[in-house]
Design a protein around this motif. Structure first.
Motif, PDB file in Angstrom:
ATOM      1  N   PRO A 103       9.403   0.333 -30.169  1.00 12.70           N
ATOM      2  CA  PRO A 103       9.273   1.314 -29.092  1.00 12.70           C
ATOM      3  C   PRO A 103       9.274   0.642 -27.727  1.00 12.70           C
ATOM      4  O   PRO A 103       8.536  -0.316 -27.500  1.00 12.70           O
ATOM      5  CB  PRO A 103       7.913   1.962 -29.379  1.00 12.70           C
ATOM      6  CG  PRO A 103       7.133   0.888 -30.084  1.00 12.70           C
ATOM      7  CD  PRO A 103       8.134   0.142 -30.908  1.00 12.70           C
ATOM      8  N   THR A 104      10.093   1.163 -26.820  1.00 11.64           N
ATOM      9  CA  THR A 104      10.191   0.601 -25.479  1.00 11.64           C
ATOM     10  C   THR A 104      10.755   1.658 -24.535  1.00 11.64           C
ATOM     11  O   THR A 104      10.909   2.826 -24.915  1.00 11.64           O
ATOM     12  CB  THR A 104      11.040  -0.681 -25.489  1.00 11.64           C
ATOM     13  OG1 THR A 104      10.872  -1.368 -24.246  1.00 11.64           O
ATOM     14  CG2 THR A 104      12.521  -0.397 -25.729  1.00 11.64           C
ATOM     15  N   VAL A 145      20.616  -7.964 -23.740  1.00  8.69           N
ATOM     16  CA  VAL A 145      19.424  -7.750 -24.556  1.00  8.69           C
ATOM     17  C   VAL A 145      18.288  -7.389 -23.611  1.00  8.69           C
ATOM     18  O   VAL A 145      17.917  -8.171 -22.732  1.00  8.69           O
ATOM     19  CB  VAL A 145      19.049  -9.002 -25.371  1.00  8.69           C
ATOM     20  CG1 VAL A 145      17.801  -8.726 -26.216  1.00  8.69           C
ATOM     21  CG2 VAL A 145      20.215  -9.451 -26.249  1.00  8.69           C
ATOM     22  N   PHE A 146      17.742  -6.188 -23.765  1.00  8.83           N
ATOM     23  CA  PHE A 146      16.674  -5.711 -22.885  1.00  8.83           C
ATOM     24  C   PHE A 146      15.314  -5.967 -23.523  1.00  8.83           C
ATOM     25  O   PHE A 146      15.072  -5.584 -24.675  1.00  8.83           O
ATOM     26  CB  PHE A 146      16.837  -4.216 -22.603  1.00  8.83           C
ATOM     27  CG  PHE A 146      17.967  -3.894 -21.668  1.00  8.83           C
ATOM     28  CD1 PHE A 146      17.774  -3.888 -20.296  1.00  8.83           C
ATOM     29  CD2 PHE A 146      19.233  -3.600 -22.161  1.00  8.83           C
ATOM     30  CE1 PHE A 146      18.811  -3.589 -19.430  1.00  8.83           C
ATOM     31  CE2 PHE A 146      20.274  -3.298 -21.306  1.00  8.83           C
ATOM     32  CZ  PHE A 146      20.070  -3.294 -19.929  1.00  8.83           C
ATOM     33  N   PRO A 153       5.938   1.815 -24.047  1.00  4.78           N
ATOM     34  CA  PRO A 153       4.591   2.305 -23.739  1.00  4.78           C
ATOM     35  C   PRO A 153       3.442   1.495 -24.326  1.00  4.78           C
ATOM     36  O   PRO A 153       2.291   1.880 -24.155  1.00  4.78           O
ATOM     37  CB  PRO A 153       4.610   3.682 -24.382  1.00  4.78           C
ATOM     38  CG  PRO A 153       5.403   3.468 -25.637  1.00  4.78           C
ATOM     39  CD  PRO A 153       6.481   2.474 -25.265  1.00  4.78           C
ATOM     40  N   THR A 154       3.714   0.403 -25.037  1.00  3.22           N
ATOM     41  CA  THR A 154       2.647  -0.248 -25.798  1.00  3.22           C
ATOM     42  C   THR A 154       1.668  -1.004 -24.916  1.00  3.22           C
ATOM     43  O   THR A 154       0.501  -1.149 -25.265  1.00  3.22           O
ATOM     44  CB  THR A 154       3.243  -1.204 -26.839  1.00  3.22           C
ATOM     45  OG1 THR A 154       4.043  -2.197 -26.166  1.00  3.22           O
ATOM     46  CG2 THR A 154       4.104  -0.446 -27.844  1.00  3.22           C
ATOM     47  N   GLY A 155       2.146  -1.548 -23.790  1.00  2.94           N
ATOM     48  CA  GLY A 155       1.266  -2.237 -22.854  1.00  2.94           C
ATOM     49  C   GLY A 155       1.116  -3.723 -23.093  1.00  2.94           C
ATOM     50  O   GLY A 155       0.532  -4.427 -22.257  1.00  2.94           O
ATOM     51  N   ASN A 156       1.634  -4.238 -24.214  1.00  2.00           N
ATOM     52  CA  ASN A 156       1.427  -5.645 -24.533  1.00  2.00           C
ATOM     53  C   ASN A 156       2.433  -6.553 -23.826  1.00  2.00           C
ATOM     54  O   ASN A 156       3.498  -6.126 -23.386  1.00  2.00           O
ATOM     55  CB  ASN A 156       1.537  -5.871 -26.044  1.00  2.00           C
ATOM     56  CG  ASN A 156       2.944  -5.617 -26.553  1.00  2.00           C
ATOM     57  OD1 ASN A 156       3.397  -4.467 -26.596  1.00  2.00           O
ATOM     58  ND2 ASN A 156       3.649  -6.672 -26.940  1.00  2.00           N
ATOM     59  N   PRO A 317       6.156   8.169 -28.692  1.00  2.00           N
ATOM     60  CA  PRO A 317       6.877   8.197 -29.969  1.00  2.00           C
ATOM     61  C   PRO A 317       6.112   7.524 -31.098  1.00  2.00           C
ATOM     62  O   PRO A 317       6.476   7.671 -32.261  1.00  2.00           O
ATOM     63  CB  PRO A 317       8.173   7.438 -29.654  1.00  2.00           C
ATOM     64  CG  PRO A 317       7.819   6.538 -28.525  1.00  2.00           C
ATOM     65  CD  PRO A 317       6.822   7.304 -27.704  1.00  2.00           C
ATOM     66  N   ILE A 318       5.047   6.817 -30.755  1.00  2.86           N
ATOM     67  CA  ILE A 318       4.222   6.156 -31.769  1.00  2.86           C
ATOM     68  C   ILE A 318       3.208   7.165 -32.297  1.00  2.86           C
ATOM     69  O   ILE A 318       2.516   7.822 -31.518  1.00  2.86           O
ATOM     70  CB  ILE A 318       3.515   4.927 -31.173  1.00  2.86           C
ATOM     71  CG1 ILE A 318       4.554   3.978 -30.555  1.00  2.86           C
ATOM     72  CG2 ILE A 318       2.701   4.206 -32.239  1.00  2.86           C
ATOM     73  CD1 ILE A 318       3.961   2.897 -29.702  1.00  2.86           C
TER      74      ILE A 318
END
Length: 345
Positions: A103-104, A145-146, A153-156, A317-318
């Motif tokens: 997820p990104t 490659v992005f 949205p994960t924040g890590n 989406p998670i």
């Protein structure tokens, strides 16, 4: 009229930005915006003239801030335009591909799809890190490659050693685009120091988050001069309006204000994370941007209940996860109290 559109566009699902989704309330923590509203002065004397393509004062100001030479800076209408410029400049529709790791951020895929460029995905690992072996197996035909770090949205943060491995494996083959939209909240994690070593590195930046200028739409691409010169071939003639350049330059010459506001938001994030973690039903993921990802027992229901109460968050989406932007201390307290009361029922 829709039938006259390109088939790709007819089938396209647009990115659902926070403003497109809408909402109605008093607490807006859904778009990773800053709660600060800073004042600026606009000189309107030259508004009858077109702006410079790359205003020197703005370029020099951001170069000084980022610690690079001006030749390594391109400014655009937000980092979103930087994404599109890279795809248009380097990917041949119907032939080349981009690769990203969900997820990104959703605009990598939509920008490529709009242009007719294939999208390849290699999901993040369970720890939300790059699957380097998986990426290497899928590089055929890939030009870009992005990688988003801190990831939305994960924040890590993405492991630096993996980024270097990715840069090594893509040498003379593809460009690694580091999306550092949130890097101002953890500048020590930037990859800007790798520009000297890797000509295939491009870095996306923005003034929307830490500089509290989301409405200005001012972004930057940092890269080696050869890459910047390629992007200058495809950028619009006047991408940065005169008032945008003026305000952005003012913001970049008052760095103490931005730093103070970043420090405040980082403190608010740490406080909110600690308070939410007191509830054993919730999983609060470590965040390095101006937002937190939180997993609830019933994420969709919590999101809707908050929405109905005028607290506008962002669903994810998670599964069962909701992203909460970090707002003012008051906004964080109101949100925390709502969540506490919701689970006290």
């Amino acid at each position: 009229m829709e039938k006259l559109a390109r088939p790709t566009v007819q089938a396209l699902t647009p990115y659902l930005s926070a403003r497109r989704i809408g909402g109605s309330g008093d607490v807006w923590l859904n778009a990773n915006e800053s709660p600060f509203n800073n004042a600026y002065v606009i000189d309107s004397d030259a508004l009858n003239r077109y702006s410079e393509c790359q205003p020197a004062e703005l370029i020099n100001a951001y170069a000084a801030y980022a610690g690079v030479t001006p030749e390594r800076v391109l400014t655009s209408r937000g980092a979103d335009e930087g994404i599109e410029l890279l795809i248009r400049a380097y990917c041949e529709p119907g032939t080349d591909s981009i690769l990203y790791c969900p997820p990104t951020y959703g605009m990598y895929a939509i920008s490529a799809e709009t242009i007719g460029v294939e999208r390849k995905t290699v999901p993040l690992t369970d720890a939300w890190q790059l699957d380097i072996d998986g990426i290497e197996k899928n590089l055929d035909g890939v030009k870009l490659v992005f990688v988003c770090s801190p990831n939305n949205p994960t924040g890590n943060l993405v492991n630096r050693d993996d980024i270097i491995r990715l840069l090594e494996m893509t040498k003379d083959r593809a460009i690694v685009v580091m999306d550092e939209a949130y890097i101002d909240f953890c500048p020590e994690a930037s990859t800007v120091d790798l520009l000297d070593q890797y000509p295939n590195l491009a870095i996306l930046r923005t003034l929307s988050k830490a500089f509290a200028l989301a409405g200005l739409r001012c972004g930057f691409t940092l890269a080696n001069p050869e890459l910047i010169n390629v992007l200058l071939k495809v950028i619009a003639p006047y991408p940065v309006p005169i008032p945008v350049a003026q305000i952005a330059t003012q913001a970049l010459t008052n760095l103490s204000q931005a730093k103070q506001q970043v420090d405040t938001l980082n403190k608010n994030r740490a406080w909110l994370a600690n308070e939410l973690a007191e509830n054993a039903q919730l999983t609060v993921f470590e965040g390095w941007g101006n937002y937190l990802l939180v997993q609830f027992p019933d994420g969709d229901a919590l999101f809707k209940a908050a929405w109905d109460s005028g607290i506008i968050l962002r669903n994810s989406p998670i599964q069962d996860c909701v992203r909460i932007s970090i707002g003012s201390e008051q906004e964080c307290r109101v949100t925390l109290e709502f969540i506490q009361q919701y689970y006290a029922k």
